[in-house]
Design a protein around this motif. Sequence first.
Motif, PDB file in Angstrom:
ATOM      1  N   GLY A 111      18.554   8.492  38.195  1.00  0.00           N
ATOM      2  CA  GLY A 111      19.981   8.726  38.390  1.00  0.00           C
ATOM      3  C   GLY A 111      20.851   7.494  38.243  1.00  0.00           C
ATOM      4  N   TRP A 112      20.241   6.336  38.005  1.00  0.00           N
ATOM      5  CA  TRP A 112      20.988   5.098  37.788  1.00  0.00           C
ATOM      6  C   TRP A 112      21.111   4.838  36.288  1.00  0.00           C
ATOM      7  CZ3 TRP A 112      22.593   1.841  41.906  1.00  0.00           C
ATOM      8  CH2 TRP A 112      22.139   2.226  43.165  1.00  0.00           C
ATOM      9  N   ARG A 113      22.285   4.394  35.861  1.00  0.00           N
ATOM     10  CA  ARG A 113      22.486   3.975  34.468  1.00  0.00           C
ATOM     11  C   ARG A 113      22.486   2.444  34.445  1.00  0.00           C
ATOM     12  NH1 ARG A 113      24.410   7.256  30.498  1.00  0.00           N
ATOM     13  NH2 ARG A 113      25.673   5.580  29.609  1.00  0.00           N
ATOM     14  N   ILE A 114      21.468   1.885  33.819  1.00  0.00           N
ATOM     15  CA  ILE A 114      21.312   0.436  33.770  1.00  0.00           C
ATOM     16  C   ILE A 114      20.980   0.040  32.328  1.00  0.00           C
ATOM     17  CG2 ILE A 114      20.616   0.114  36.177  1.00  0.00           C
ATOM     18  CD1 ILE A 114      17.711   0.265  35.270  1.00  0.00           C
ATOM     19  N   ILE A 138      30.699  -2.928  31.275  1.00  0.00           N
ATOM     20  CA  ILE A 138      30.206  -1.574  31.036  1.00  0.00           C
ATOM     21  C   ILE A 138      28.809  -1.692  30.439  1.00  0.00           C
ATOM     22  CG2 ILE A 138      32.463  -0.486  30.754  1.00  0.00           C
ATOM     23  CD1 ILE A 138      32.184  -0.826  27.763  1.00  0.00           C
ATOM     24  N   ASP A 139      28.106  -0.575  30.341  1.00  0.00           N
ATOM     25  CA  ASP A 139      26.753  -0.667  29.809  1.00  0.00           C
ATOM     26  C   ASP A 139      26.800  -0.998  28.318  1.00  0.00           C
ATOM     27  OD1 ASP A 139      26.410   1.794  28.078  1.00  0.00           O
ATOM     28  OD2 ASP A 139      26.812   2.827  29.962  1.00  0.00           O
ATOM     29  N   LEU A 140      25.695  -1.520  27.810  1.00  0.00           N
ATOM     30  CA  LEU A 140      25.661  -2.067  26.457  1.00  0.00           C
ATOM     31  C   LEU A 140      25.834  -0.999  25.384  1.00  0.00           C
ATOM     32  CD1 LEU A 140      22.796  -4.663  26.976  1.00  0.00           C
ATOM     33  CD2 LEU A 140      25.236  -5.143  26.684  1.00  0.00           C
ATOM     34  N   THR A 141      25.418   0.232  25.644  1.00  0.00           N
ATOM     35  CA  THR A 141      25.639   1.299  24.674  1.00  0.00           C
ATOM     36  C   THR A 141      27.122   1.640  24.575  1.00  0.00           C
ATOM     37  OG1 THR A 141      23.418   2.211  24.965  1.00  0.00           O
ATOM     38  CG2 THR A 141      25.089   3.690  24.074  1.00  0.00           C
ATOM     39  N   ARG A 158      36.948  -5.072  29.074  1.00  0.00           N
ATOM     40  CA  ARG A 158      35.567  -4.615  29.184  1.00  0.00           C
ATOM     41  C   ARG A 158      34.601  -5.792  29.383  1.00  0.00           C
ATOM     42  NH1 ARG A 158      35.173   0.928  29.927  1.00  0.00           N
ATOM     43  NH2 ARG A 158      36.379   2.080  28.393  1.00  0.00           N
ATOM     44  N   LEU A 159      35.115  -7.007  29.245  1.00  0.00           N
ATOM     45  CA  LEU A 159      34.288  -8.201  29.396  1.00  0.00           C
ATOM     46  C   LEU A 159      34.841  -9.076  30.510  1.00  0.00           C
ATOM     47  CD1 LEU A 159      33.863  -9.175  25.627  1.00  0.00           C
ATOM     48  CD2 LEU A 159      32.095  -8.195  27.100  1.00  0.00           C
ATOM     49  N   TYR A 160      33.981  -9.454  31.439  1.00  0.00           N
ATOM     50  CA  TYR A 160      34.322 -10.481  32.424  1.00  0.00           C
ATOM     51  C   TYR A 160      34.345 -11.813  31.690  1.00  0.00           C
ATOM     52  CZ  TYR A 160      33.372 -13.897  36.148  1.00  0.00           C
ATOM     53  OH  TYR A 160      33.397 -14.989  36.981  1.00  0.00           O
ATOM     54  N   SER A 161      35.418 -12.564  31.862  1.00  0.00           N
ATOM     55  CA  SER A 161      35.589 -13.809  31.115  1.00  0.00           C
ATOM     56  C   SER A 161      35.880 -14.954  32.070  1.00  0.00           C
ATOM     57  CB  SER A 161      36.746 -13.663  30.115  1.00  0.00           C
ATOM     58  OG  SER A 161      37.021 -14.884  29.483  1.00  0.00           O
ATOM     59  N   GLY A 173      21.717   1.545  20.297  1.00  0.00           N
ATOM     60  CA  GLY A 173      21.822   0.201  20.848  1.00  0.00           C
ATOM     61  C   GLY A 173      20.584  -0.643  20.650  1.00  0.00           C
ATOM     62  N   GLY A 174      19.446  -0.016  20.276  1.00  0.00           N
ATOM     63  CA  GLY A 174      18.232  -0.799  20.050  1.00  0.00           C
ATOM     64  C   GLY A 174      17.760  -1.479  21.319  1.00  0.00           C
ATOM     65  N   ARG A 175      17.567  -2.816  21.230  1.00  0.00           N
ATOM     66  CA  ARG A 175      17.107  -3.565  22.409  1.00  0.00           C
ATOM     67  C   ARG A 175      18.268  -4.017  23.285  1.00  0.00           C
ATOM     68  NH1 ARG A 175      14.501  -7.861  19.380  1.00  0.00           N
ATOM     69  NH2 ARG A 175      15.233  -6.742  17.553  1.00  0.00           N
ATOM     70  N   ALA A 176      19.467  -3.471  23.048  1.00  0.00           N
ATOM     71  CA  ALA A 176      20.628  -3.728  23.908  1.00  0.00           C
ATOM     72  C   ALA A 176      21.316  -2.387  24.142  1.00  0.00           C
ATOM     73  CB  ALA A 176      21.585  -4.727  23.255  1.00  0.00           C
ATOM     74  N   ARG A 177      20.730  -1.612  25.041  1.00  0.00           N
ATOM     75  CA  ARG A 177      21.178  -0.234  25.243  1.00  0.00           C
ATOM     76  C   ARG A 177      21.079   0.143  26.718  1.00  0.00           C
ATOM     77  NH1 ARG A 177      15.886  -0.203  24.161  1.00  0.00           N
ATOM     78  NH2 ARG A 177      14.552   1.240  25.322  1.00  0.00           N
ATOM     79  N   VAL A 178      21.693   1.256  27.066  1.00  0.00           N
ATOM     80  CA  VAL A 178      21.613   1.778  28.419  1.00  0.00           C
ATOM     81  C   VAL A 178      20.365   2.647  28.557  1.00  0.00           C
ATOM     82  CG1 VAL A 178      22.908   3.920  27.989  1.00  0.00           C
ATOM     83  CG2 VAL A 178      22.981   2.857  30.251  1.00  0.00           C
TER      84      VAL A 178
END
Length: 442
Positions: A48-51, A203-206, A78-81, A38-43
Motif C-alpha cells: 500500500g506504499w508508493r515508493i 514526487i515519485d520518479l515515474t 516538483r523539485l526541492y532545491s 521509468g526503468g531503473r528510476a520508477r515507482v
Amino acid sequence: MTPHVAIIGGGWAGLSCAVELARADIRVSVFEGSATLGGRARVVEKDGWRIDNGQHILIGAYTETLRMLRLLGVSPKRLYSRPFFIHIPGVLDLQAADLPAPFHLAVGLLRAKGLSWADRRAAARLLSHLKRIRFVLTEDVTVSTLLDRTAQTPTLRRLVWEPLCVAALNTPAERASAQVFANVLRDSVAASASASEVLIPRIDLTELLPVPAVLYLSRKGQNVHTMTKIRGIARTEHGFSLEGDPFDGRYSHVVLATAPWQVSGLTAEFSEMERLRNQLDAMRHEAITTAYLAYDPAIRLARPMIGLDDGLLQWVFDRGQLGGPDGLLAGVVSAAGTELSREEIALRAHQDIERLFATDSARLPAPKWAQVITEKRATFACEPGAFRPITMTPVKQLYLAGDYVASDYPATLEGAVRSGLQAARTIFRSVGVAQPTLFKLD
C-alpha cells in the motif's frame, strides 16, 4: 519508407528519445515490458506504499534533464532545491553560499563547520589543480589516486570527496574513474552556484518524467505500449520487425533503450553485433540498496537529506519533507556490495537512524513498516578505462540509448536523458530532418 522509430524500453532514456523525435513529428512507438514506466528510476507499490525503486537526486548541472522537464510542463515546485550542501549531524555542515562562482564554494568552505584550515586548503588545492589542467587528466586513474596526488586530508576524503564520489559515480573511490569524477566537479561545484544546486524530487520518479512524457506523446499522436515484451529484432526488406510486437509493425529505425545486458538477446540475429554483444555482456555493474523505514509521523530529520559518517547507510532522506508521508525515511547504500539479508539491512538501517534520535532516557521505537529494495545492477562500474559504447551500432539504423552509453557523465538520470537525445539527433541526421529548436515548448 516513411520514418517510424521503434524504441524498446520505457525508461528515462527511451522516453526522452521519443519526446525529441515527436517534436520533429517523426512517428514513434515505445515498447515497455513492465506495467510501470521509468526503468531503473520508477515507482513501485509495496504493502500500500508508493515508493521509488531507489532514491535519486538531481543537480543544477543536469541541463538536459531540466530542459526536458520544462518542455513537458513539469513545475519547478516538483523539485526541492537548495544550494550545494553536505550535512552530517554533529560532524560536518558545509553549504555553498548564495553567491556567484567561485565565491559560492569559497565562502561555503570558509563557513563550514567540521573542517580545519588544513582541510579547507586541501579542497582549494584539488579544485585549483583541476582548473589548471582544465579538468582533463593526462591519464585516467582512480579517484583515490587523484586524492593522493593532491594531498587531500583524511578528514576531507572521508567526509566530502569519497561520499561525493560514491554518490555521483556509484563506485568506491579506490576503483572509481578520476576523469569522470573531475567531469562531475567541473559541471557542478566548480561551475556556477545554480549548477551545483541539489535538486530532490518531491514526487515519485515515474510521475516526475515518464508520466508527463507519455501525456506529451499521446497529444502528439504517438504510441507507448506497456506490458509488451519485445523478444528480438529481425531485419526486413525495408527496415526491422520486432518479435513480440502485437501490432506487427515495420520500423525504419530501432533504438535499444534497455539495460546493456538485454542487448544480446534482442540482437541475436545480427552477426555483426557479436563483438559489441560480448563487450556489453562483460560490463561490470554496481548495486544500490534503499531501505525505507516508516516511523511515527513526528519523526523528522534536521534536513530533508543528511549524510552519515558511521554505519551502513551513507545518506538518509526525509520523505515527509519531500512530499511523502510524514515519518517515512529512505536510507541509501550506494555501491552496495553487501551480503546482508533484507532483514539485516533493515535492522542495521534502523540502528543508524536510532543513533540520530535516541537519548539517555528513550530509544527510537522500531519502524511500523520497512522495505528494502536492492537494484543489483543499478549502474555500470564507473572505473578507469571502463568500456562504454557509442550510440551507433554495427547495424545500420539500430542505436543504443541508456545511462551506460559513452558520455562525460556516470550512470545518472542526466546520462540517460542525454543518451536518448543523442539517439534522436542521430536519427534526425539519417533521415535529413532538422533538429527541433532547442527551447521550443509545444
